[in-house]
Structures are given as C-alpha cells and as structure tokens.
Design a protein around this motif. Sequence first.
Motif, PDB file in Angstrom:
ATOM      1  N   TYR A 129       0.822  -1.234   0.000  1.00 47.86           N
ATOM      2  CA  TYR A 129       0.000   0.000   0.000  1.00 47.86           C
ATOM      3  C   TYR A 129       0.844   1.267   0.000  1.00 47.86           C
ATOM      4  N   TYR A 130       2.071   1.193   0.517  1.00 50.90           N
ATOM      5  CA  TYR A 130       2.917   2.390   0.388  1.00 50.90           C
ATOM      6  C   TYR A 130       3.155   2.691  -1.104  1.00 50.90           C
ATOM      7  N   ARG A 131       3.334   1.624  -1.871  1.00 46.56           N
ATOM      8  CA  ARG A 131       3.577   1.839  -3.302  1.00 46.56           C
ATOM      9  C   ARG A 131       2.289   2.194  -4.037  1.00 46.56           C
ATOM     10  N   ALA A 132       1.227   1.396  -3.822  1.00 44.48           N
ATOM     11  CA  ALA A 132       0.045   1.523  -4.673  1.00 44.48           C
ATOM     12  C   ALA A 132      -0.887   2.656  -4.254  1.00 44.48           C
ATOM     13  N   PHE A 133      -0.978   2.925  -2.962  1.00 37.21           N
ATOM     14  CA  PHE A 133      -1.927   3.950  -2.516  1.00 37.21           C
ATOM     15  C   PHE A 133      -1.229   5.255  -2.129  1.00 37.21           C
ATOM     16  N   PHE A 134      -0.071   5.143  -1.467  1.00 37.12           N
ATOM     17  CA  PHE A 134       0.633   6.363  -1.060  1.00 37.12           C
ATOM     18  C   PHE A 134       1.633   6.823  -2.129  1.00 37.12           C
ATOM     19  N   LEU A 135       1.895   5.958  -3.087  1.00 39.01           N
ATOM     20  CA  LEU A 135       2.832   6.268  -4.189  1.00 39.01           C
ATOM     21  C   LEU A 135       4.170   6.753  -3.639  1.00 39.01           C
ATOM     22  N   ASP A 136       4.632   6.093  -2.576  1.00 36.27           N
ATOM     23  CA  ASP A 136       5.828   6.555  -1.893  1.00 36.27           C
ATOM     24  C   ASP A 136       6.826   5.412  -1.716  1.00 36.27           C
ATOM     25  N   PRO A 137       7.452   4.958  -2.775  1.00 36.34           N
ATOM     26  CA  PRO A 137       7.451   5.443  -4.152  1.00 36.34           C
ATOM     27  C   PRO A 137       6.404   4.691  -4.992  1.00 36.34           C
ATOM     28  N   PRO A 138       6.011   5.231  -6.139  1.00 35.56           N
ATOM     29  CA  PRO A 138       5.087   4.491  -7.005  1.00 35.56           C
ATOM     30  C   PRO A 138       5.754   3.281  -7.656  1.00 35.56           C
ATOM     31  N   GLY A 139       7.052   3.353  -7.846  1.00 38.23           N
ATOM     32  CA  GLY A 139       7.810   2.229  -8.395  1.00 38.23           C
ATOM     33  C   GLY A 139       9.289   2.462  -8.134  1.00 38.23           C
ATOM     34  N   CYS A 140      10.087   1.457  -8.377  1.00 38.31           N
ATOM     35  CA  CYS A 140      11.522   1.609  -8.145  1.00 38.31           C
ATOM     36  C   CYS A 140      12.112   2.513  -9.237  1.00 38.31           C
ATOM     37  N   ALA A 141      12.862   3.502  -8.801  1.00 37.61           N
ATOM     38  CA  ALA A 141      13.480   4.482  -9.710  1.00 37.61           C
ATOM     39  C   ALA A 141      12.429   5.262 -10.504  1.00 37.61           C
ATOM     40  N   VAL A 142      11.288   5.454  -9.876  1.00 36.83           N
ATOM     41  CA  VAL A 142      10.225   6.283 -10.459  1.00 36.83           C
ATOM     42  C   VAL A 142       9.998   7.456  -9.512  1.00 36.83           C
ATOM     43  N   GLY A 143       9.952   8.662 -10.062  1.00 38.26           N
ATOM     44  CA  GLY A 143       9.879   9.862  -9.241  1.00 38.26           C
ATOM     45  C   GLY A 143       8.601   9.964  -8.425  1.00 38.26           C
ATOM     46  N   GLU A 144       8.721  10.650  -7.285  1.00 44.37           N
ATOM     47  CA  GLU A 144       7.563  10.890  -6.427  1.00 44.37           C
ATOM     48  C   GLU A 144       7.145  12.346  -6.556  1.00 44.37           C
ATOM     49  N   SER A 145       5.960  12.663  -6.008  1.00 43.45           N
ATOM     50  CA  SER A 145       5.564  14.069  -5.994  1.00 43.45           C
ATOM     51  C   SER A 145       6.602  14.807  -5.157  1.00 43.45           C
ATOM     52  N   HIS A 146       7.041  15.922  -5.653  1.00 42.20           N
ATOM     53  CA  HIS A 146       8.225  16.522  -5.061  1.00 42.20           C
ATOM     54  C   HIS A 146       8.040  18.014  -4.925  1.00 42.20           C
ATOM     55  N   PRO A 147       8.345  18.656  -3.829  1.00 40.32           N
ATOM     56  CA  PRO A 147       8.800  18.024  -2.602  1.00 40.32           C
ATOM     57  C   PRO A 147       7.616  17.703  -1.694  1.00 40.32           C
ATOM     58  N   HIS A 148       7.753  16.700  -0.867  1.00 36.25           N
ATOM     59  CA  HIS A 148       6.756  16.479   0.165  1.00 36.25           C
ATOM     60  C   HIS A 148       7.437  15.956   1.411  1.00 36.25           C
ATOM     61  N   ARG A 149       6.779  16.200   2.533  1.00 38.07           N
ATOM     62  CA  ARG A 149       7.376  15.793   3.805  1.00 38.07           C
ATOM     63  C   ARG A 149       7.367  14.281   3.893  1.00 38.07           C
ATOM     64  N   TYR A 150       8.438  13.736   4.361  1.00 37.69           N
ATOM     65  CA  TYR A 150       8.518  12.283   4.478  1.00 37.69           C
ATOM     66  C   TYR A 150       9.177  11.941   5.806  1.00 37.69           C
ATOM     67  N   SER A 151       8.509  11.132   6.587  1.00 40.03           N
ATOM     68  CA  SER A 151       9.118  10.713   7.850  1.00 40.03           C
ATOM     69  C   SER A 151       9.083   9.194   7.995  1.00 40.03           C
ATOM     70  N   GLY A 152       8.738   8.514   6.920  1.00 39.30           N
ATOM     71  CA  GLY A 152       8.765   7.043   6.958  1.00 39.30           C
ATOM     72  C   GLY A 152       7.887   6.506   8.063  1.00 39.30           C
ATOM     73  N   GLU A 153       8.477   5.648   8.890  1.00 39.65           N
ATOM     74  CA  GLU A 153       7.724   5.051   9.992  1.00 39.65           C
ATOM     75  C   GLU A 153       8.255   5.568  11.326  1.00 39.65           C
ATOM     76  N   THR A 154       8.670   6.839  11.327  1.00 38.21           N
ATOM     77  CA  THR A 154       9.247   7.397  12.560  1.00 38.21           C
ATOM     78  C   THR A 154       8.252   8.251  13.330  1.00 38.21           C
ATOM     79  N   ARG A 155       7.107   8.580  12.709  1.00 39.97           N
ATOM     80  CA  ARG A 155       6.152   9.455  13.389  1.00 39.97           C
ATOM     81  C   ARG A 155       4.742   8.880  13.293  1.00 39.97           C
ATOM     82  N   PHE A 156       3.857   9.404  14.145  1.00 40.46           N
ATOM     83  CA  PHE A 156       2.457   8.987  14.119  1.00 40.46           C
ATOM     84  C   PHE A 156       1.840   9.339  12.760  1.00 40.46           C
TER      85      PHE A 156
END
Lengths: 245, 254
Positions: free
Chosen positions: B95-122
């Motif tokens: 779902y990170y790939r398909a719904f959050f598009l973060d990333p949409p695919g390997c070596a495929v650009g994401e919406s830029h810039p956007h805040r990213y904290s991975g799994e470090t925050r609520f």
Amino acid sequence: MPDATFKIFRGDRDGGELYEYKVPIAPGMVVLDALHYIQAHDAPDLAVRWNCKAGKCGSCSAEVNGRPRLTCKTRLDALPLDQPITVQPMKSFPVLKDLVTDVSWNYRVNKKIPPFTPRPNVEWKMDQREVDRVQEFRKCIECFLCQNVCHVLRDHEKQEQFGGPRFFVRIAGLEMHPLDGLSRTELLKEELGIGLCNITKCCTEVCPEDIHITDNAIIPLKERVVDDFYDPVRWFLRKLSGKKH
Amino acid sequence: MAESRTATVRSGFGVTMRRDAWWVELIPVVVILGAFTVYATWRTFENNYYEFGPYLSPFYSPLIKPKWWPLSPAILILWAPLGFRATCYYYRKAYYRAFFLDPPGCAVGESHPHRYSGETRFPFILQNLHRYFLYVAIVFLFILWYDAIAAFWFPSATGKHFGIGIGSLVLLVNIILLTGYTLSCHSLRHIVGGNVDCFSCVVAGGPRHGAWRGVSFLNERHMLFAWLSLISVGLADLYVRLVASGAIADLRLL
C-alpha cells in the motif's frame, strides 16, 4: 552486424546531456562492452568506472534504460534494441564526470558503524548454522545500487539522517554474528534512521548479488529495534530486571 | 547530501527513464485491496446473513453480541485481523507503493517536494506494534479452526452429525490459508528464533533454529499467503452470506 544506438550522459556536476553513439552488436555483448567500444572509437574522454567486468567489484553501476544495473552484467540481448539504450550515472550520488559518481558519502556512513566486537572471553568457535545465516550479508559487493534506488535517498535526500540498505546489510551481518557482543540498535534508530525505511523492497529488486536485503536484513533489524525501543512489555521487563537490552 | 547533485534524471511524480510498464504491478493491488476494503466495510456494518447451519462467517467470528452493544458484532472483533494486515510488512510495501505512491515504483519519481518521515512518526510509527496484532491473530486462528471443524457437524433432530457441505470446504480452505499467512509472518520469524545470534549458546537453541528455519521457509511465501488468504476470507464470508440470505443453496457432498 547490426548497430545498437546508445544515449549516454556526458557532463559533470554542473550539468550535462545525453549524447548518441552507434555501436556494432556482437554476441554475448554487455553494456560495459559497448561503453568500452565508444571509448575506443568515438569518445576517448568518456568517463566510466569499472574494474573486474565480472560482476564482483561493484564499480560499473549505472542506470540502464532507467533501471539501476551493473553495466557488466546487463546483456544487450536482454534489452530492446529497436530503441536507443540510455545509460546514465546513479541519480542519488553527485556526478564527477559522465558515468562516474562520487560515492564517498557511503564511506562516511560506514565509519559510523562499530566494527565486529567479540564478547569478552568468547570461545572462538562457531556453529555452521549460525555462519550460514550471516554468510548472505558477506556477498555484498558495494555496488551501491541499493543506495541509489532507495527512495529515502533518491527522492527524499535524507542522507544526513539515513544510512541506507547497504549499511543495514552490514549491520545485520554484525548483529547476527554469533560471537559479536555489541548492540547497534540505538545507532540504527537514532543515527542511521532505520525507521525512515518503509520497506518497499526496491533495494532487494536491484541487488545483483541477490541478497534478500529487506526480508533478511532490514526487517530483522527493525524487529530488533522494536525489541529495544517500542515493545512495551519488553520495556517493562527491562525495567524490572535493570538490563539495558 | 552536502554536495549538489546534477539533475541527470529529472525529479517529479512519475518521472523515470524506465521503459517497462512499471505501473502495471500497482493495478492488482489497488483493485483487490480496494475491493476487499469496500466489501469488508459493507459487510461489517450489514449485521446480517453471517450464520447458516454450522457455518459462521469469518468476519463475525468469534460471535460476540453483548446486550449493551447496539451495532454490528463484527465491529467488536474486526480491528484485530484488520490491524494484523494493516501493519503486516508485506502489505506495507503494497500500500505504500500503490496507494501512497511513496514510491510508485523503483526508480520512479515521487511528488516533489513532500514531507517524508517514513515510519518514525504517528501514525506510521504504530507499525512497530505488528507483533501484538500477531499475538491476537494467533488466538483468532484457534477460533477459526474451531469454526472450520464445527462446519462439518450439521444440526439434526438427534443432535449433530458429521457431514460435508461446500461451505465446510470453503471454511477449511480459508483457515488453512489464514494459518499459512499467520505462520509466515516476519514478526513470528523474529520471535521464534530470529532474535537469537548464537543458537548453540541459548536454551533450546536447536528447536529454536528449527522453528526459525520453518518460519523462514513459509516467510519466503508470505506475499502469496497474504493475497490468497485475503481472497479466501472474503470469499468465505460471501459464501456464508449467499447461503444465509437464500441466494444460493448449500450443496451437501455428504
């Protein structure tokens, strides 16, 4: 012999563009062969880093048709030759010249990792089944393709907060070493930002050594970080026993 | 990185030099996961057609109907399997790939810039509680195995007698796949032996290594079990609903 068309990035950190070259195809040819042909016949100043041409030194990493690959292991007969083949340097690292990038950031990250530290008075004897588990991590050839494709580095540019898959593989080899006595979970959480990894497995997909980076290194390390920092029951038991880990 | 980077590959959503149809792999995830979410939500609130003879829908098992609870009993229990799947390491990738598009695919650009904290925050830091959902999922396994076995015992005038209906087999296949999914869990792999560095130095090192190897074998197929069990649990519920509502008749084989 038919020709293949290559579009190769030429430039440096100030900019550059794709240049077109024609290369005659030979049986068994790989992309690195084509780059050598171009160096020999058309562009002697084309910068390419390579060494073993056998998929073992990890030097010739680049992006072939947009996919992070070792150019020495990418056969032309596996590529669509009806269109130009693009070869570009790894996006996540600064370009020095043409296809050569500055990967020295990786060596700075590596220095943060405490090396193998045997337990005090440990008996220098290892069980084969324990060796088998960590052996996979020793296959890494440091091509940095996993670092290049990881979106935390490639798109989010978190180099200051994140270590990247290659170094999680190295730490997994140390953490699971049967004779090692050090815990590196705090380093993983605080300095190398393993929580930034959202396990989308691109590192595993591009690894030329077929290391199961996500399943065998990153996720087990994430679980160890959970043990030490997020599991409330373990936290309570540690408080009762007075142990740190 | 301190050094400036040359824009060798442009940044931006969907920007890539890849020639393959990288987006194709997102489609089944969006379709199947999306359809399951819509169907499961509807069934949770429908609060009807979840029992027929010895069959009990897995969406409503264990069937808890306290008097003080006016809504669907499924709401009381579905948080557990939902939490187990939502925090699952495989589904996270999907779902990170398909719904959050973060990333949409390997070596495929994401919406830029956007805040990213991975799994470090609520809220994503809660993914670290996956093992607790695993513990609850194991309890559910026992309950669903009970249901699957009970689905072979049909009520009659003289009590219960053994029989086989299509529903019995549907529930049996479902629990087998759910068992495969649960026992191939990454957290279980860690708990049974992955957290051990020296198997020859700990108590029960041999059995723990054996357990770790067994779970590792299943874990290599975790994605397969994740999809098959998701589909099977949805189909098992659908079957019970269809027979309970009278839309189809349950075919008895024995």
